[in-house]
Design an enzyme around this catalytic site. Structure first.
Site, PDB file in Angstrom:
ATOM      1  NE  ARG A  18     -11.525   8.499  -9.598  1.00  0.00           N
ATOM      2  CZ  ARG A  18     -12.838   8.479  -9.706  1.00  0.00           C
ATOM      3  NH1 ARG A  18     -13.470   7.332  -9.779  1.00  0.00           N
ATOM      4  NH2 ARG A  18     -13.537   9.588  -9.720  1.00  0.00           N
ATOM      5  N   GLY A  37     -12.598  -1.123  -4.820  1.00  0.00           N
ATOM      6  CA  GLY A  37     -13.323  -1.468  -6.053  1.00  0.00           C
ATOM      7  C   GLY A  37     -12.922  -2.835  -6.547  1.00  0.00           C
ATOM      8  N   GLY A  38     -13.855  -3.462  -7.240  1.00  0.00           N
ATOM      9  CA  GLY A  38     -13.680  -4.848  -7.693  1.00  0.00           C
ATOM     10  C   GLY A  38     -12.513  -5.022  -8.629  1.00  0.00           C
ATOM     11  CG  ASP A 149     -16.970   0.596 -16.254  1.00  0.00           C
ATOM     12  OD1 ASP A 149     -17.933   0.073 -16.847  1.00  0.00           O
ATOM     13  OD2 ASP A 149     -16.997   0.867 -15.050  1.00  0.00           O
ATOM     14  CG  ASP A 508     -22.641 -16.743 -56.791  1.00  0.00           C
ATOM     15  OD1 ASP A 508     -23.867 -16.958 -56.793  1.00  0.00           O
ATOM     16  OD2 ASP A 508     -22.153 -15.600 -56.617  1.00  0.00           O
TER      17      ASP A 508
HETATM   18  C1  GDG Z   1     -19.082  -1.137 -10.699  1.00  0.00           C
HETATM   19  C2  GDG Z   1     -20.548  -1.508 -10.984  1.00  0.00           C
HETATM   20  C3  GDG Z   1     -20.032  -3.865 -10.392  1.00  0.00           C
HETATM   21  C4  GDG Z   1     -17.337  -0.010  -0.776  1.00  0.00           C
HETATM   22  N1  GDG Z   1     -17.377   0.744   0.314  1.00  0.00           N
HETATM   23  C5  GDG Z   1     -16.398   0.341   1.136  1.00  0.00           C
HETATM   24  C6  GDG Z   1     -15.754  -0.713   0.524  1.00  0.00           C
HETATM   25  N2  GDG Z   1     -16.349  -0.914  -0.660  1.00  0.00           N
HETATM   26  C7  GDG Z   1     -15.999  -1.939  -1.633  1.00  0.00           C
HETATM   27  C8  GDG Z   1     -16.916  -3.139  -1.502  1.00  0.00           C
HETATM   28  C9  GDG Z   1     -16.907  -3.670  -2.932  1.00  0.00           C
HETATM   29  C10 GDG Z   1     -16.773  -2.423  -3.776  1.00  0.00           C
HETATM   30  O1  GDG Z   1     -16.209  -1.419  -2.943  1.00  0.00           O
HETATM   31  C11 GDG Z   1     -18.104  -1.906  -4.297  1.00  0.00           C
HETATM   32  O2  GDG Z   1     -18.662  -2.888  -5.109  1.00  0.00           O
HETATM   33  P1  GDG Z   1     -19.504  -2.573  -6.400  1.00  0.00           P
HETATM   34  O3  GDG Z   1     -19.973  -3.843  -6.956  1.00  0.00           O
HETATM   35  O4  GDG Z   1     -20.535  -1.552  -6.118  1.00  0.00           O
HETATM   36  O5  GDG Z   1     -18.357  -1.991  -7.358  1.00  0.00           O
HETATM   37  P2  GDG Z   1     -18.058  -0.604  -8.136  1.00  0.00           P
HETATM   38  O6  GDG Z   1     -16.658  -0.710  -8.614  1.00  0.00           O
HETATM   39  O7  GDG Z   1     -18.357   0.576  -7.317  1.00  0.00           O
HETATM   40  O8  GDG Z   1     -19.083  -0.615  -9.363  1.00  0.00           O
HETATM   41  C12 GDG Z   1     -20.975  -2.700 -10.154  1.00  0.00           C
HETATM   42  C13 GDG Z   1     -18.581  -3.450 -10.192  1.00  0.00           C
HETATM   43  O9  GDG Z   1     -18.247  -2.287 -10.957  1.00  0.00           O
HETATM   44  C14 GDG Z   1     -17.616  -4.567 -10.559  1.00  0.00           C
HETATM   45  O10 GDG Z   1     -17.692  -4.879 -11.903  1.00  0.00           O
HETATM   46  O11 GDG Z   1     -20.336  -4.887  -9.463  1.00  0.00           O
HETATM   47  O12 GDG Z   1     -22.292  -3.066 -10.485  1.00  0.00           O
HETATM   48  O13 GDG Z   1     -21.387  -0.386 -10.721  1.00  0.00           O
HETATM   49  O14 GDG Z   1     -15.816  -4.487  -3.155  1.00  0.00           O
HETATM   50  O15 GDG Z   1     -16.406  -4.007  -0.569  1.00  0.00           O
HETATM   51  N3  GDG Z   1     -14.735  -1.348   1.093  1.00  0.00           N
HETATM   52  C15 GDG Z   1     -14.330  -0.916   2.315  1.00  0.00           C
HETATM   53  N4  GDG Z   1     -14.926   0.115   2.940  1.00  0.00           N
HETATM   54  C16 GDG Z   1     -15.934   0.769   2.408  1.00  0.00           C
HETATM   55  O16 GDG Z   1     -16.459   1.709   3.001  1.00  0.00           O
HETATM   56  N5  GDG Z   1     -13.317  -1.531   2.899  1.00  0.00           N
END
Ligand code: GDG
Length: 740
Positions: A18, A37-38, A149, A508
């Protein structure tokens, strides 16, 4: 360590499923809104820093699916969006099918939810090719392409075919499962996925466990050689390593006391009154362990009634995929369980569970992190889990405690939290009680340790670390690059030979002095090679050592009329002209009894293969076995042996051409050659070889010497020749030393 702005990359091209922005239309106007997202925050922060500091990298491009119009919106200076279009018909089977119903469940250890559908895989290939098509118009020399990913496993390999010299990185955000799970995928799919991933220069995972799982799958599926996380992929190196993703620590830590957050905190305090707060936030997904978490909370209320009326659990679930039956079912089950628990324990003045099915704004999230007494993060599997890290970063003044699943990647770094197994209801309930009762001093000390780690290894260090590794691989790649012998190198070699007074040759046998034959006994020296060797030996300044893995009897027969030094069994036995065979060293060989039955077993199961017992080693030969079948078996055998070899550190499995030889590590072609080199003051040394066992030899040849490998493979040799027949041209330099 370099900073991100010191790299030689012209541009950084991020490729993820995305785009980091979506288009929001209001009346006639549209504007871009950032996705959460991270990765998104990592890359946007990187772009901000690049822009404010300047540096050699001038631009970040992000390619991914999203609205076409995003291409024309300038979201940030130096940051461009490149929308990739995937027709709906393909996308449903690619993203909805293969990504969400095959890879996601399998890689999160839910094999029973995994769907194996060929049309899904075909759509996955087609979608990855559409990404490639988009990138073909974007990539130019000097770019660094960073693919992200599980949606894009094939892309690094596809890019590599079109742009062999471009720097490519790949990062997997979800777990990489154990080989036993990964092998549930059809073999063709596995091969295509792993060949795609190893097209990158660096492949990154969150933890070392995922990395090891990947390496094992590469070994078992593709049979590539792996040493110290370096995978040899034909003429390239690919490094697999762990890079635990970090968060923008300061952003979260500092936001705890911003004006906007303070308003939210005041509201929350009023609502909570003097009650303690337990908090969780996750996307709606079966991997998050909602039902287990609720069961544990219920058990906690049963077991620790002293907390009744004093605690509230706020469980936030972010809407996701609820148009799909299985997710709708999960949502219903969560809601029913919440209702049941509340029904069981609520009183007029107290409801133990507050369930919300919605996203919450950043400052509200920070306020809840900051004020909650327990962060209850208990996924059944999670690649990393950033929420747990953000929770820790947001503990200031009032300290809470994190209860974290040991099945989240984050548990490796956050080991001062209370770690639990989410399937253990009893343990989780006790952990909630322990976190609520923990003395402030203890909480502070544990949190501070974790915060120190998170602020040091933050999201910027993560990107820098990844880029550094790409740089390192580039350097190693240069050192091991294949350089073919050309006329310049040939002339130079002859000049050095002519000027030298004391010369040493290491040659060899199989694949070097003779071509590889179908049966080992058919690989005999031809007369012209014998003549060349005799001519070289006739010059008193020359010593010729034939250094081989063969048995002594075979070498003696081949060289009975040639005065060469013979080294058999990779250095275990040595025979000087007109003298008897000698052992290079005395070693205990009792281990052979343990290894031979394992190899015998494989020979029985793999028709055409055979076991050879030498004086100091045991060998499995599979040249005459059916290729495909033997390839499968060899990966399995190496794996079985690696367990046995771990218990005996003096043993090593040496891979040659269609052979696997188990021998002691106390000697090899290198140790013997280096002893011989130190015996005389040689001013010309040359080593010729063709397979892995000769790498030990190449490594000990001093810089003034010359090393040549037969075949275009990565090697420690300085030069390569394309085929065995060219070895004669090299030997001719020393038998007829006139200018070329
Ligand atoms: C993949 C992997 C890995 C979520 N809801 C709200 C919100 N968030 C933010 C959180 C956090 C992020 O979204 C979710 O973190 P994840 O670690 O679950 O990340 P994903 O991108 O979904 O998943 C996971 C990640 O990639 C990174 O490599 O950790 O294991 O599955 O930052 O804060 N933020 C706000 N409101 C929300 O309702 N403001």
């Amino acid at each position: 360590m370099k900073n991100f702005d010191q790299y030689n990359f012209k541009r950084i091209i991020i490729v993820a499923y995305r785009l980091p922005f979506k288009l929001v239309r209001k009346k006639d106007e549209s504007h871009a809104v950032q996705n959460s997202g991270g990765l998104v925050s990592a890359i946007l922060s990187l772009s901000e820093r690049m822009h404010s500091r300047g540096g050699t990298t001038t631009e970040i491009l992000w390619a991914g699916t999203g609205e076409k119009e995003l291409r024309d919106i300038n979201v940030r200076p130096g940051f461009k969006l490149c929308p990739v279009e995937i027709p709906r018909k393909i996308n449903d089977k690619f993203y909805g099918g293969f990504c969400n119903d095959t890879i996601w469940p399998l890689f999160h250890y839910f094999p029973s939810r995994t769907v194996y559908d060929k049309s899904y895989f075909d759509a996955y290939v087609a979608a990855n090719e559409l990404f490639l098509k988009k990138l073909q118009g974007l990539i130019s020399p000097g770019d660094f392409v960073w693919v992200h990913d599980y949606q894009l496993f094939l892309l690094p390999g596809l890019i590599r075919k079109v742009f062999p010299d471009i720097n490519i990185g790949f990062f997997l955000h979800i777990p990489f499962p154990s080989f036993e799970l990964f092998r549930l995928l059809p073999r063709k799919w596995r091969e295509i996925i792993l060949s795609g991933m190893t097209g990158a220069d660096v492949v990154g995972f969150h933890t070392n466990d995922y990395n090891q799982n990947f390496i094992k799958s590469v070994r078992r599926t593709l049979g590539y050689k792996v040493e110290q996380n370096y995978i040899s992929v034909e003429d390239r190196l690919c490094k697999a390593d762990a890079f635990p993703i970090g968060i923008d620590f300061n952003k979260f830590h500092e936001a705890c006391h911003s004006q906007k957050t303070n308003i939210q905190k005041d509201k929350l305090r009023k609502e909570l009154s003097d009650k303690k707060l337990i908090f969780s936030i996750d996307r709606l997904d079966y991997s998050k362990g909602f039902l287990q978490r609720l069961k544990a909370f219920e058990y906690f209320l049963d077991k620790y009634p002293v907390w009744h009326h004093k605690v509230v659990f706020n469980m936030v679930v972010i809407p996701s995929r609820d148009n799909i039956e299985a997710y709708r079912e999960l949502k219903k089950e969560i809601e029913a369980t919440v209702g049941r628990i509340n029904g069981k324990y609520s009183t007029l003045g107290w409801r133990p569970l507050i369930y919300q099915y919605k996203s919450i704004p950043f400052n509200e999230l920070v306020a809840i992190y900051n004020l909650s007494d327990v962060g209850l993060i208990t996924p059944l599997r999670d690649g990393m889990n950033l929420v747990s890290k953000e929770y820790v970063a947001c503990q200031t003044r009032h300290y809470g405690m994190l209860v974290l699943s040991e099945l989240a990647g984050a548990s490796v770094e956050l080991n001062e939290s209370i770690l639990i197994n989410p399937t253990d209801t009893d343990e989780t309930a006790d952990a909630i009680n322990r976190a609520l009762s923990m003395p402030d001093e203890e909480k502070k000390s544990r949190i501070t340790k974790m915060q120190n780690r998170l602020s040091r290894y933050n999201v910027f260090t993560w990107t820098t670390d990844f880029f550094n590794r790409v740089d390192e691989v580039n350097k190693d790649q240069m050192n091991m690059q294949v350089k073919f012998m050309d006329s310049y190198a040939m002339n130079d070699l002859r000049d050095k030979y002519k000027k030298a007074d004391k010369r040493l040759f290491f040659l060899d046998y199989d694949g070097t002095l003779t071509p590889i034959a179908r049966l080992p006994e058919m690989a005999v020296l031809d007369e012209s090679t014998k003549d060349r060797l005799r001519a070289i030996i006739a010059d008193k300044r020359n010593t010729v050592v034939v250094i081989s893995g063969r048995r002594k009897e075979f070498l003696e027969e081949q060289f009975n009329d040639i005065d060469a030094v013979l080294v058999a069994e990779h250095g275990y036995l040595i025979k000087r002209p007109k003298a008897d065979w000698k052992n290079y060293m005395d070693i205990d060989l009792s281990w052979k009894e343990k290894i031979k039955p394992v190899l015998d077993d494989y020979a029985d199961r793999c028709p055409g293969s055979m076991v050879e017992e030498k004086q100091a080693s045991v060998v499995w030969h599979y040249r005459n076995a059916e290729e495909e079948y033997a390839t499968l078996r060899i990966h399995e055998l190496k794996d079985d042996l690696s367990e046995i070899l771990k218990s005996d550190p003096k043993l090593r499995a040496l891979e040659g051409k269609k052979v696997l030889e188990i021998k002691s590590i106390l000697y090899d072609k290198g140790t013997v050659a280096s002893a011989m080199i130190s015996e005389g003051s040689y001013d010309f040394i040359i080593a010729l070889g063709d397979d892995n066992t000769d790498e030990d030899l190449f490594k000990v040849i001093p810089d003034y010497g010359c090393t040549i490998k037969v075949g275009p493979r990565l090697s420690n040799a300085r030069y390569s020749v394309r085929s065995q027949s060219q070895i004669n041209e090299i030997l001719n330099l020393f038998t007829r030393p006139e200018p070329l």
